[in-house]
Enzyme design. Structure first.
Site, PDB file in Angstrom:
ATOM      1  N   TYR A 293      -4.473   4.220   7.653  1.00  0.00           N
ATOM      2  CA  TYR A 293      -5.793   3.579   7.719  1.00  0.00           C
ATOM      3  C   TYR A 293      -6.642   4.181   8.825  1.00  0.00           C
ATOM      4  CZ  TYR A 293      -3.007   0.338   5.006  1.00  0.00           C
ATOM      5  OH  TYR A 293      -2.170  -0.196   4.090  1.00  0.00           O
TER       6      TYR A 293
ATOM      7  N   LYS B 182       0.597   3.438  -2.938  1.00  0.00           N
ATOM      8  CA  LYS B 182      -0.550   4.339  -3.113  1.00  0.00           C
ATOM      9  C   LYS B 182      -0.124   5.804  -2.975  1.00  0.00           C
ATOM     10  CE  LYS B 182      -3.845   0.898  -1.476  1.00  0.00           C
ATOM     11  NZ  LYS B 182      -4.260   0.114  -0.339  1.00  0.00           N
TER      12      LYS B 182
ATOM     13  N   TYR C  34      -2.735  -2.252 -10.593  1.00  0.00           N
ATOM     14  CA  TYR C  34      -2.672  -1.986  -9.143  1.00  0.00           C
ATOM     15  C   TYR C  34      -1.940  -3.126  -8.404  1.00  0.00           C
ATOM     16  CZ  TYR C  34      -4.236  -2.001  -4.312  1.00  0.00           C
ATOM     17  OH  TYR C  34      -4.254  -2.075  -2.941  1.00  0.00           O
TER      18      TYR C  34
ATOM     19  N   SER D 105       0.796  -1.234   0.000  1.00  0.00           N
ATOM     20  CA  SER D 105       0.000   0.000   0.000  1.00  0.00           C
ATOM     21  C   SER D 105       0.823   1.276   0.000  1.00  0.00           C
ATOM     22  CB  SER D 105      -0.929   0.022   1.207  1.00  0.00           C
ATOM     23  OG  SER D 105      -2.101  -0.690   0.926  1.00  0.00           O
TER      24      SER D 105
ATOM     25  N   VAL E 254       0.944  -3.671   4.067  1.00  0.00           N
ATOM     26  CA  VAL E 254       0.786  -4.925   4.829  1.00  0.00           C
ATOM     27  C   VAL E 254       2.014  -5.807   4.876  1.00  0.00           C
ATOM     28  CG1 VAL E 254      -1.707  -5.357   4.749  1.00  0.00           C
ATOM     29  CG2 VAL E 254      -0.280  -6.030   2.829  1.00  0.00           C
TER      30      VAL E 254
HETATM   31  N1  LIG Z   1      -2.697  -2.595   3.033  1.00  0.00           N
HETATM   32  C1  LIG Z   1      -2.013  -3.015   2.006  1.00  0.00           C
HETATM   33  O1  LIG Z   1      -0.793  -2.922   1.972  1.00  0.00           O
HETATM   34  C2  LIG Z   1      -2.839  -3.718   0.977  1.00  0.00           C
HETATM   35  C3  LIG Z   1      -2.139  -3.931  -0.334  1.00  0.00           C
HETATM   36  C4  LIG Z   1      -2.560  -5.196  -1.004  1.00  0.00           C
HETATM   37  N2  LIG Z   1      -1.850  -5.315  -2.255  1.00  0.00           N
HETATM   38  C5  LIG Z   1      -4.056  -5.231  -1.238  1.00  0.00           C
HETATM   39  O2  LIG Z   1      -4.514  -4.689  -2.192  1.00  0.00           O
HETATM   40  O3  LIG Z   1      -4.815  -5.816  -0.495  1.00  0.00           O
END
Ligand SMILES: NC(=O)CC[C@H](N)C(=O)O
Length: 337
Positions: free
Chosen positions: A260, A85, A208, A82, A278
């Site tokens: 988050y 992003k 993505y 993530s 994550v």
């Molecule tokens: N929180 C994350 O790092 C989520 C990324 C993961 N690739 C997903 O789309 O679920």
């Protein structure tokens, strides 16, 4: 006067916060203090991530001057997940500007987990938050390029400029997530049903998924973050990657949403815009000063690395990075001792 407020007062007179003279030592200290923490669990909803070594722990500070300070597993490679992003968001802001991205993707915290479907439903299909999956998928859909390949090329070149080196995709993680990302495909279809995505939703999810599988190190994260701290100029290569206004907008979004549903708590305790992923990475940005990149796979229930959070908190406190600390100093100046 509290230590932190006193530090800021001293900084105003000397031009440099006192902790920075000991930054090398403080990075080692942040690592040593939290190396043995056992809380958190390695993410396993993407099957191959479950194989990560939970003992890995790297901490790096990159200054806007280009100086780097590293401790532990600073060069261990992991997938950016993530954290991508934040940087893809900056690239899309650079291409389309403040208003378009705010209106199409939003800038608010949904207060719900990063892969929430309900969050989309509750807001008439508006993704609201570019730092959760729905908003990030909508952001990736906006990348310049007429085909998914062209969009990918734009994304890969942009992230390489942030890192100052070419970044590879981890094919094993990509395949593992591509085989198990039904939920993200559902989110993209839902956005499509509300008319929030113009491109083919499954092709967007593929780009993505690939962006999440880009391999980085804690050192890369620190340097990428320092580019945002430095108004968009890479502190080592000297290249301008995005405009200063894009950095400002990206950091505002990270402050509101980067951690988050724990973003408020993070800002309250640590006081710097940040983004986590994550796989266990966190990048935290101190505007005008530098950035902290950390990596340690065990994460808390919201998806934030436990050791990464503790190490970042330690460095924010000892280096005086809290962006709100100067407010405490201003108040202190008006209070007779
Ligand atoms: N929180 C994350 O790092 C989520 C990324 C993961 N690739 C997903 O789309 O679920």
């Amino acid at each position: 006067m509290s230590d932190e407020v006193g530090d800021v007062a001293q900084a105003v007179s000397t031009g440099r916060l006192p902790g920075w003279d000991r930054v090398e030592e403080l990075v080692q200290e942040a690592h040593a203090r939290h190396r043995d923490r056992a809380e958190g669990a390695v993410a396993d909803y993407i099957p191959v991530l479950a194989e990560a070594d939970p003992r890995l722990f790297g901490v790096v500070v990159a200054e806007t001057s280009g100086d780097l300070h590293a401790a532990g597993d600073a060069d261990a490679a992991f997938t950016i997940q993530s954290i991508s992003k934040a940087f893809v968001y900056a690239l899309v802001c650079e291409a389309y500007g403040h208003e378009v991205v705010r209106d199409r993707v939003g800038v608010n915290n949904t207060g719900l987990p990063f892969n929430s479907v309900i969050a989309v439903e509750l807001n008439d299909g508006h993704p609201m938050n570019p730092m959760v999956n729905a908003g990030a998928i909508a952001t990736t859909a906006l990348l310049p390029g007429g085909t998914p390949d062209e969009q990918w090329a734009h994304l890969a070149a942009g992230l390489a400029r942030f890192a100052g080196r070419t970044l590879e995709v981890d094919p094993v993680v990509y395949e593992s997530e591509a085989a198990t990302n039904q939920r993200n495909r559902a989110i993209a279809r839902l956005l499509e049903s509300y008319g929030r995505i113009d491109a083919d939703p499954l092709e967007v999810v593929d780009v993505y998924t690939r962006q999440c599988a880009i391999r980085v190190t804690a050192r890369d994260l620190a340097v990428m973050g320092a580019t945002l701290a430095d108004g968009g100029v890479h502190p080592v290569t000297g290249e301008r990657v995005v405009s200063a206004q894009v950095c400002r907008d990206t950091l505002a979004v990270l402050a509101a949403t980067g951690m988050y549903e724990r973003s408020g708590e993070w800002l309250f305790e640590i006081g710097v815009p940040a983004k986590s992923g994550v796989s266990g990475g966190i990048v935290a940005i101190a505007p005008g000063k530098g950035a902290i990149g950390t990596f340690s796979p065990p994460i808390d229930p919201a998806g934030n690395s436990v050791r990464g959070r503790l190490a970042t908190a330690h460095l924010s406190r000892t280096l005086g990075l809290n962006v709100f600390a100067s407010a405490a100093h201003a108040a202190d100046r008006r209070t007779p001792a």
